[in-house]
Structures are given as C-alpha cells and as structure tokens.
Scaffold this motif. Structure first.
Motif, mmCIF file in Angstrom:
data_model
loop_
_atom_site.group_PDB
_atom_site.id
_atom_site.type_symbol
_atom_site.label_atom_id
_atom_site.label_comp_id
_atom_site.label_asym_id
_atom_site.label_seq_id
_atom_site.Cartn_x
_atom_site.Cartn_y
_atom_site.Cartn_z
ATOM 1 N N MET A 4 -16.981 22.339 -1.269
ATOM 2 C CA MET A 4 -16.112 21.536 -2.126
ATOM 3 C C MET A 4 -16.052 22.071 -3.552
ATOM 4 N N VAL A 5 -17.120 22.758 -3.966
ATOM 5 C CA VAL A 5 -17.135 23.341 -5.310
ATOM 6 C C VAL A 5 -15.971 24.315 -5.475
ATOM 7 N N ASN A 6 -15.685 25.099 -4.435
ATOM 8 C CA ASN A 6 -14.622 26.112 -4.493
ATOM 9 C C ASN A 6 -13.462 25.756 -3.566
ATOM 10 N N HIS A 42 -11.766 18.154 -10.121
ATOM 11 C CA HIS A 42 -11.866 16.709 -9.887
ATOM 12 C C HIS A 42 -13.005 16.054 -10.672
ATOM 13 N N ASN A 43 -13.822 16.866 -11.322
ATOM 14 C CA ASN A 43 -14.891 16.317 -12.153
ATOM 15 C C ASN A 43 -14.296 15.518 -13.313
ATOM 16 N N CYS A 44 -14.933 14.407 -13.628
ATOM 17 C CA CYS A 44 -14.392 13.522 -14.672
ATOM 18 C C CYS A 44 -14.414 14.160 -16.059
ATOM 19 N N SER A 45 -15.180 15.239 -16.223
ATOM 20 C CA SER A 45 -15.195 15.933 -17.510
ATOM 21 C C SER A 45 -14.046 16.923 -17.641
ATOM 22 N N SER A 46 -13.288 17.121 -16.556
ATOM 23 C CA SER A 46 -12.171 18.053 -16.584
ATOM 24 C C SER A 46 -11.001 17.463 -17.363
ATOM 25 N N LEU A 63 -6.098 16.296 -12.450
ATOM 26 C CA LEU A 63 -6.888 15.972 -11.254
ATOM 27 C C LEU A 63 -8.237 15.355 -11.603
ATOM 28 N N SER A 64 -8.513 15.203 -12.886
ATOM 29 C CA SER A 64 -9.793 14.668 -13.333
ATOM 30 C C SER A 64 -10.071 13.300 -12.730
ATOM 31 N N CYS A 65 -11.303 13.096 -12.253
ATOM 32 C CA CYS A 65 -11.736 11.843 -11.608
ATOM 33 C C CYS A 65 -10.898 11.498 -10.378
ATOM 34 N N GLY A 66 -10.272 12.494 -9.786
ATOM 35 C CA GLY A 66 -9.433 12.258 -8.619
ATOM 36 C C GLY A 66 -10.003 12.898 -7.368
ATOM 37 N N VAL A 67 -9.217 12.882 -6.303
ATOM 38 C CA VAL A 67 -9.584 13.478 -5.014
ATOM 39 C C VAL A 67 -8.363 14.197 -4.461
ATOM 40 N N PRO A 68 -8.539 15.117 -3.499
ATOM 41 C CA PRO A 68 -7.386 15.779 -2.885
ATOM 42 C C PRO A 68 -6.456 14.783 -2.193
ATOM 43 N N TYR A 69 -5.208 15.200 -2.000
ATOM 44 C CA TYR A 69 -4.208 14.300 -1.426
ATOM 45 C C TYR A 69 -4.540 13.869 -0.004
#
Length: 228
Positions: free
Chosen positions: A130-132, A167-171, A175-181
């Motif tokens: 998931m990291v990449n 998706h990290n909230c610090s981004s 897409l911050s604090c989100g998830v894939p579609y």
C-alpha cells in the motif's frame, strides 16, 4: 480363449488403462503449467515495461513464472515416463508429487495452527504494498480487485491507507485523509459507513472462505486427490 489368456488380457487392459490415465493426468498439468508460465512471462514483460517495483510479494508475475516452470518440468517428466514406461522418470514424478503434497498439507496445517501470525504477516505485507500503491501496477490491480470483490478497504481496516504518501493526512494533495475509489460504496449517504467499506480485506477474504467452505473443500480435494 483359455483362462490364462483371460488373465493376460485383463492384465494388459489394466496396464493400458493405467498408462493412459497417468498420461492424461500428466499432460493436463503440463498444459496448465505451460499456460501459467506464459501468463507469468507476459505479465513480467509488461511489469518491466512500466518499470513497476521489484520484490517477490509485490511481483505476482515472478510467482507465476516459478510456479508455471515447476509445473511444466514436473509434468513433462510424468508425460515422458508414462509414454516410455521409464521407471526412473515415473519415480521422480511420484516422489516430486509426494513432496508437493506434503508441503501443501504442511503449509495448510501451519497456517491454521498459527492463524493469528498468518493474518498479521499478511497484513504487514499488504501494508508494504500500500505504501507504493500508485507506483506498482501489479499490486494496484490486485488490491483494486480484492477491495471491489470483497467490499473491503485496506489490510486490517480502512485506516491502513494512512501509510500511503498520497492518502496520509499530512499530505497537501486532494487525496489527503482519503482512500482509493475501489473502497467507495456507490450510494452516497452522510454516515461514513455508507460511503466507504470500513472492514479490512484480510478479514473479508477469510470470512468469504468460511462462508464458501464447501466449494473450497471440493477444490482442494480436486487438487490433492489426484496427487495421492
């Protein structure tokens, strides 16, 4: 026809039947092995073209190539042994199948006995992928399929997507604090539970296996019984 001739005829018929049954079994797995090998090679060529990440877990193409190659070689030995009545080749074929059967049973027992450790290992490896997620097309396609098929999100839970830089909230991105579609539910509602799937995919897959244990048992018997 004398009784002796009858006995010889029965022995000959049994020999021919056994020979062609073994030949059909071996050539069937030989063709399947060749198909798996071809798919693996094609997938690896595509993976190299798009320069996705290396790594055995994140490269299903490598796994397909190794699995297909083993099936192809072992089954080819069985085909040659059955056609030429070569006892040495047939023994190699039999011993290899015995080892494979023992490894399959041993792997299943270990996975059941150490269920929690198996699940934790799977979760850790999924998080590594998931990291990449957006850089590895192999893993992305598999993860998208699993999340849509089993209506799940992440490894253990949807919050696992925080390990991804997008998706990290610090981004700072959208897409911050989100998830894939593929985590999303098509119907739009206010509550989070009705917007995205919140259960993890590891639990979802094991739950599906439990609900369809009859199908899985039949499939396993279909694979294991011919090896016996």
């Amino acid at each position: 026809m004398t009784q002796h001739d009858d006995v010889r005829y029965c022995e000959r018929f049994s020999y021919v039947l056994l020979k062609f049954t073994l030949f059909a079994y071996a050539i069937g797995w030989w063709l399947i092995g060749g198909l798996v090998l071809a798919i693996g090679i094609y997938a690896e060529v595509e993976r190299q073209r798009y320069k996705t990440l290396d790594g055995l877990f994140l490269a299903p193409a490598i796994i397909l190539i190794v699995l297909g190659l083993i099936m192809f070689i072992v089954s080819f030995i069985g085909v040659l042994g059955s056609l030429r009545d070569n006892i040495t080749l047939l023994k190699v074929f039999m011993y290899t199948l015995t080892v494979c059967l023992i490894l399959e049973l041993l792997g299943g027992v270990i996975a059941l006995v150490f269920h929690n450790k198996t699940v934790n290992l799977m979760n850790r490896n999924i998080r590594k992928g998931m990291v990449n997620y957006y850089d590895d097309l192999d893993f992305k396609n598999i993860m998208d399929f699993v999340q849509k098929k089993f209506k799940c999100c992440g490894a253990k839970e949807f919050k696992d997507w925080d390990v991804n830089m997008y998706h990290n909230c610090s981004s700072p991105g959208p897409l911050s604090c989100g998830v894939p579609y593929t985590c999303c539910i098509t119907t739009k509602r206010l509550d989070l539970i009705d917007i995205i799937h919140i259960r993890g995919c590891t639990d979802a897959v094991f739950l599906w296996l439990s609900d369809n244990y009859k199908i899985m048992a039949g499939l396993l018997l279909g694979i294991l019984l011919p090896q016996v």
